[in-house]
Design a protein around this motif. Structure first.
Motif, PDB file in Angstrom:
ATOM      1  N   THR A 341     -13.811   7.101  -3.456  1.00 33.95           N
ATOM      2  CA  THR A 341     -13.807   8.537  -3.820  1.00 33.95           C
ATOM      3  C   THR A 341     -12.335   8.874  -4.233  1.00 33.95           C
ATOM      4  N   ASN A 342     -12.236  10.124  -4.985  1.00 32.44           N
ATOM      5  CA  ASN A 342     -10.748  10.143  -5.473  1.00 32.44           C
ATOM      6  C   ASN A 342      -9.878  10.628  -4.296  1.00 32.44           C
ATOM      7  N   SER A 343     -10.551  11.284  -3.039  1.00 31.98           N
ATOM      8  CA  SER A 343      -9.609  11.633  -2.046  1.00 31.98           C
ATOM      9  C   SER A 343      -9.051  10.485  -1.620  1.00 31.98           C
ATOM     10  N   LYS A 344     -10.087   9.514  -1.193  1.00 33.61           N
ATOM     11  CA  LYS A 344      -9.668   8.169  -0.528  1.00 33.61           C
ATOM     12  C   LYS A 344      -8.661   7.339  -1.282  1.00 33.61           C
ATOM     13  N   VAL A 345      -8.649   7.451  -2.765  1.00 28.64           N
ATOM     14  CA  VAL A 345      -7.750   6.737  -3.662  1.00 28.64           C
ATOM     15  C   VAL A 345      -6.378   7.370  -3.615  1.00 28.64           C
ATOM     16  N   GLU A 346      -6.389   8.818  -3.507  1.00 29.09           N
ATOM     17  CA  GLU A 346      -5.106   9.410  -3.455  1.00 29.09           C
ATOM     18  C   GLU A 346      -4.428   9.176  -2.140  1.00 29.09           C
ATOM     19  N   LEU A 347      -5.161   8.983  -1.163  1.00 32.29           N
ATOM     20  CA  LEU A 347      -4.617   8.780   0.413  1.00 32.29           C
ATOM     21  C   LEU A 347      -3.979   7.263   0.129  1.00 32.29           C
ATOM     22  N   LEU A 348      -4.754   6.393  -0.352  1.00 33.86           N
ATOM     23  CA  LEU A 348      -4.219   4.838  -0.422  1.00 33.86           C
ATOM     24  C   LEU A 348      -2.940   4.942  -1.308  1.00 33.86           C
ATOM     25  N   GLU A 349      -3.085   5.501  -2.372  1.00 36.08           N
ATOM     26  CA  GLU A 349      -1.841   5.680  -3.378  1.00 36.08           C
ATOM     27  C   GLU A 349      -0.604   6.041  -2.639  1.00 36.08           C
ATOM     28  N   LYS A 350      -0.821   7.170  -1.790  1.00 31.48           N
ATOM     29  CA  LYS A 350       0.373   7.771  -0.828  1.00 31.48           C
ATOM     30  C   LYS A 350       0.880   6.411   0.061  1.00 31.48           C
ATOM     31  N   GLN A 351      -0.257   5.936   0.607  1.00 35.57           N
ATOM     32  CA  GLN A 351       0.129   4.871   1.573  1.00 35.57           C
ATOM     33  C   GLN A 351       0.938   3.746   1.005  1.00 35.57           C
ATOM     34  N   LEU A 352       0.639   3.526  -0.277  1.00 33.05           N
ATOM     35  CA  LEU A 352       1.175   2.412  -0.971  1.00 33.05           C
ATOM     36  C   LEU A 352       2.612   2.938  -1.309  1.00 33.05           C
ATOM     37  N   GLU A 353       2.892   3.950  -1.600  1.00 33.69           N
ATOM     38  CA  GLU A 353       4.097   4.588  -2.127  1.00 33.69           C
ATOM     39  C   GLU A 353       4.796   4.502  -0.741  1.00 33.69           C
ATOM     40  N   GLU A 354       4.604   5.035   0.260  1.00 31.65           N
ATOM     41  CA  GLU A 354       5.435   4.563   1.586  1.00 31.65           C
ATOM     42  C   GLU A 354       5.671   3.244   1.903  1.00 31.65           C
ATOM     43  N   GLU A 355       4.611   2.319   1.695  1.00 36.68           N
ATOM     44  CA  GLU A 355       4.839   1.035   1.964  1.00 36.68           C
ATOM     45  C   GLU A 355       5.894   0.460   0.894  1.00 36.68           C
ATOM     46  N   ALA A 356       5.936   1.049  -0.216  1.00 34.78           N
ATOM     47  CA  ALA A 356       6.915   0.260  -1.268  1.00 34.78           C
ATOM     48  C   ALA A 356       8.141   0.774  -0.839  1.00 34.78           C
ATOM     49  N   LYS A 357       8.424   1.717  -0.372  1.00 28.53           N
ATOM     50  CA  LYS A 357       9.993   2.156  -0.141  1.00 28.53           C
ATOM     51  C   LYS A 357      10.581   1.175   0.969  1.00 28.53           C
ATOM     52  N   GLY A 358       9.721   0.346   1.607  1.00 26.36           N
ATOM     53  CA  GLY A 358      10.282  -0.722   2.676  1.00 26.36           C
ATOM     54  C   GLY A 358      10.353  -2.090   1.891  1.00 26.36           C
ATOM     55  N   LEU A 359      10.064  -1.992   0.883  1.00 25.30           N
ATOM     56  CA  LEU A 359      10.081  -3.380  -0.036  1.00 25.30           C
ATOM     57  C   LEU A 359      11.536  -3.461  -0.877  1.00 25.30           C
ATOM     58  N   PRO A 360      11.941  -4.727  -0.776  1.00 28.67           N
ATOM     59  CA  PRO A 360      13.127  -5.058  -1.403  1.00 28.67           C
ATOM     60  C   PRO A 360      13.064  -4.698  -3.234  1.00 28.67           C
ATOM     61  N   ARG A 361      13.930  -3.788  -3.661  1.00 24.30           N
ATOM     62  CA  ARG A 361      14.182  -3.329  -4.889  1.00 24.30           C
ATOM     63  C   ARG A 361      14.296  -4.660  -5.879  1.00 24.30           C
ATOM     64  N   LEU A 362      14.739  -5.751  -5.518  1.00 26.27           N
ATOM     65  CA  LEU A 362      14.940  -7.065  -6.479  1.00 26.27           C
ATOM     66  C   LEU A 362      14.413  -8.168  -5.611  1.00 26.27           C
ATOM     67  N   VAL A 363      13.835  -9.009  -6.258  1.00 30.50           N
ATOM     68  CA  VAL A 363      13.355 -10.365  -5.509  1.00 30.50           C
ATOM     69  C   VAL A 363      13.343 -11.555  -6.698  1.00 30.50           C
ATOM     70  N   PHE A 364      13.513 -12.476  -6.100  1.00 35.31           N
ATOM     71  CA  PHE A 364      13.325 -13.981  -6.844  1.00 35.31           C
ATOM     72  C   PHE A 364      11.825 -14.457  -6.633  1.00 35.31           C
ATOM     73  N   HIS A 365      11.035 -14.780  -7.159  1.00 39.17           N
ATOM     74  CA  HIS A 365       9.659 -15.156  -6.868  1.00 39.17           C
ATOM     75  C   HIS A 365       9.471 -16.827  -7.303  1.00 39.17           C
ATOM     76  N   GLU A 366       8.859 -17.346  -6.587  1.00 36.75           N
ATOM     77  CA  GLU A 366       9.040 -18.848  -6.902  1.00 36.75           C
ATOM     78  C   GLU A 366       8.038 -19.160  -7.833  1.00 36.75           C
ATOM     79  N   GLY A 367       7.219 -18.220  -8.386  1.00 35.25           N
ATOM     80  CA  GLY A 367       6.523 -18.542  -9.668  1.00 35.25           C
ATOM     81  C   GLY A 367       7.059 -18.058 -10.999  1.00 35.25           C
ATOM     82  N   HIS A 368       8.367 -17.594 -10.788  1.00 32.83           N
ATOM     83  CA  HIS A 368       8.931 -17.137 -12.071  1.00 32.83           C
ATOM     84  C   HIS A 368      10.640 -17.406 -12.101  1.00 32.83           C
TER      85      HIS A 368
END
Length: 417
Positions: A341-368
């Motif tokens: 549902t839209n409400s569930k997707v909005e909740l997941l988007e907010k959670q993803l945004e919070e999760e992204a805050k803890g991710l590094p801004r720059l990375v080197f990925h072994e596939g690139h």
């Protein structure tokens, strides 16, 4: 020339349509488009020549395509059926093939299956001029010219025919408005029963097993339902189906443990080419299916504007559409996407945004081989196809600013530098 991609669905066909009735298109107008100073004819399937002036007063579709692109072959197969049906009823309809084939033999091999006319392969100048005039950047492309030169051109014939088929004739604004009105009424009256049943059949097929072969559609009412448009021959379907099977089992386990009366089910809507392929594909699935070859399959694809497979349409317990983007939500959120549902997707988007805050801004990925930057909708991100899992993503991604490489943050395999 880039080819047309098919991962995105659309709410309405991108067609510029005209009002009015069939009138007379001047032969000089057609000649300026389809003839050259050295040629006043088109090729016919029999090998004979047809004068361009013989198309005067006809509704003419210009088909831009090539045999090397599978989407062109698929659309051409569908267009042949529509063309033959229309020609039996409306002799004033004609199609002209404008080839982007790589050589004469490829052109001849592809054109051999077509029942309409064609620009000679050797007339490169006319083909280039037509591509330029109608701004053809992607194929397949169907441009429809009305007989009256004062009427506008239909530029989105592929989308229009994919959605409505022969019902789109005569490709006018009035007809499109009628079809949209019918669509709206059908959506407002949509129920699981009128989507999945007909007067001769009130059931769907159960997963292959000895004791149960049919499940009444009435038993699915009140459940969240996924309509899975797929086929065995489709490589993206082969890649997505195992993932969906895993997520299906997890969602079923979650709703069972909750014990709140909710339930989830999937119904396969197959585009397989024969019964044997359908049986083979369905045999590995844990969910239900419409019987192979049912007329409802084509109607469901049109009703939900399914432009590409795999597509997962989610219906709510009331039988109304929740989303046509179930595949994307599964890729992004796995079993957590339920109930979509839209409400569930909005909740997941907010959670993803919070999760992204803890991710590094720059990375080197072994596939690139370049550094990847974290990007979002607000700073250059947005919908993308992950270069690792080849599935759609949105919002947050790791992005290469040098070459456009993008990858889900969950697909990144960091390496130290």
């Amino acid at each position: 020339m880039r080819t047309e991609t098919t991962t995105k669905t659309k709410d309405e066909p991108e067609a510029v349509l005209s009002n009015g009735h069939l009138g007379n298109m001047s032969s000089s107008r057609l000649s300026s488009l389809l003839a050259s100073k050295d040629r006043d004819f088109l090729l016919s399937p029999t090998g004979s020549q047809v004068k361009v002036c013989d198309l005067e007063g006809k509704l003419v579709g210009l088909l831009f395509g090539a045999n090397w692109y599978a989407a062109c072959r698929r659309f051409t197969g569908m267009l042949i059926g529509i063309y033959e049906e229309l020609r039996n009823k409306v002799p004033c309809f004609e199609v002209v093939y404008v080839s982007s084939d790589e050589n004469l033999s490829a052109f001849e091999a592809f054109y051999a299956h077509m029942p309409w006319l064609a620009i000679p392969f050797s007339d490169v100048d006319t083909k280039i001029a037509l591509n330029k005039k109608f701004d053809v950047e992607a194929i397949p492309r169907l441009v429809i010219l009305h007989p009256n030169k004062d009427e506008a051109t239909v530029n989105g014939g592929v989308e229009l025919l994919n959605r409505y088929g022969v019902l789109a004739y005569p490709f006018t604004n009035e007809r499109l408005e009628e079809l949209k009105k019918e669509d709206k009424e059908r959506q407002e009256n949509q129920t699981l029963m009128n989507l999945l049943t007909n007067p001769e059949r009130d059931y769907v097929l159960a997963p292959p097993q000895p004791d149960t072969k049919q499940v009444p559609v009435s038993s699915l009412v009140g459940k969240t339902i996924g309509l899975y448009f797929a086929a065995q021959w489709c490589l993206p379907c082969q890649n997505f189906t195992p993932k969906l099977i895993s997520i299906y089992h997890k969602i079923k386990a979650t709703v069972s443990e909750a014990g709140n009366g909710e339930d989830f089910e999937i119904v396969l809507v197959s585009s397989d080419r024969d019964q044997a392929c359908f049986d083979s594909y369905f045999s590995g699935m844990p969910w239900l299916a419409l019987p192979f070859g049912e007329p409802e399959i084509r109607e469901l694809a049109r009703h939900f504007d399914v432009q590409a497979i795999p597509t997962l349409v989610i219906l709510g317990p009331n039988g109304k559409t929740i989303t046509r983007n179930g595949r994307n939500l599964i890729n992004l959120y796995q079993e957590n996407a339920y109930p979509f549902t839209n409400s569930k997707v909005e909740l997941l988007e907010k959670q993803l945004e919070e999760e992204a805050k803890g991710l590094p801004r720059l990375v080197f990925h072994e596939g690139h081989h370049h550094r990847l930057n974290m990007a979002s909708d607000g700073n250059g991100g947005g919908p993308f196809i992950c270069s690792e899992c080849d599935e759609q993503g949105s919002n947050w991604a790791y992005q290469c600013l040098e070459c456009g490489y993008e990858v889900h943050h969950k697909c990144v395999r960091p390496i130290s530098t």
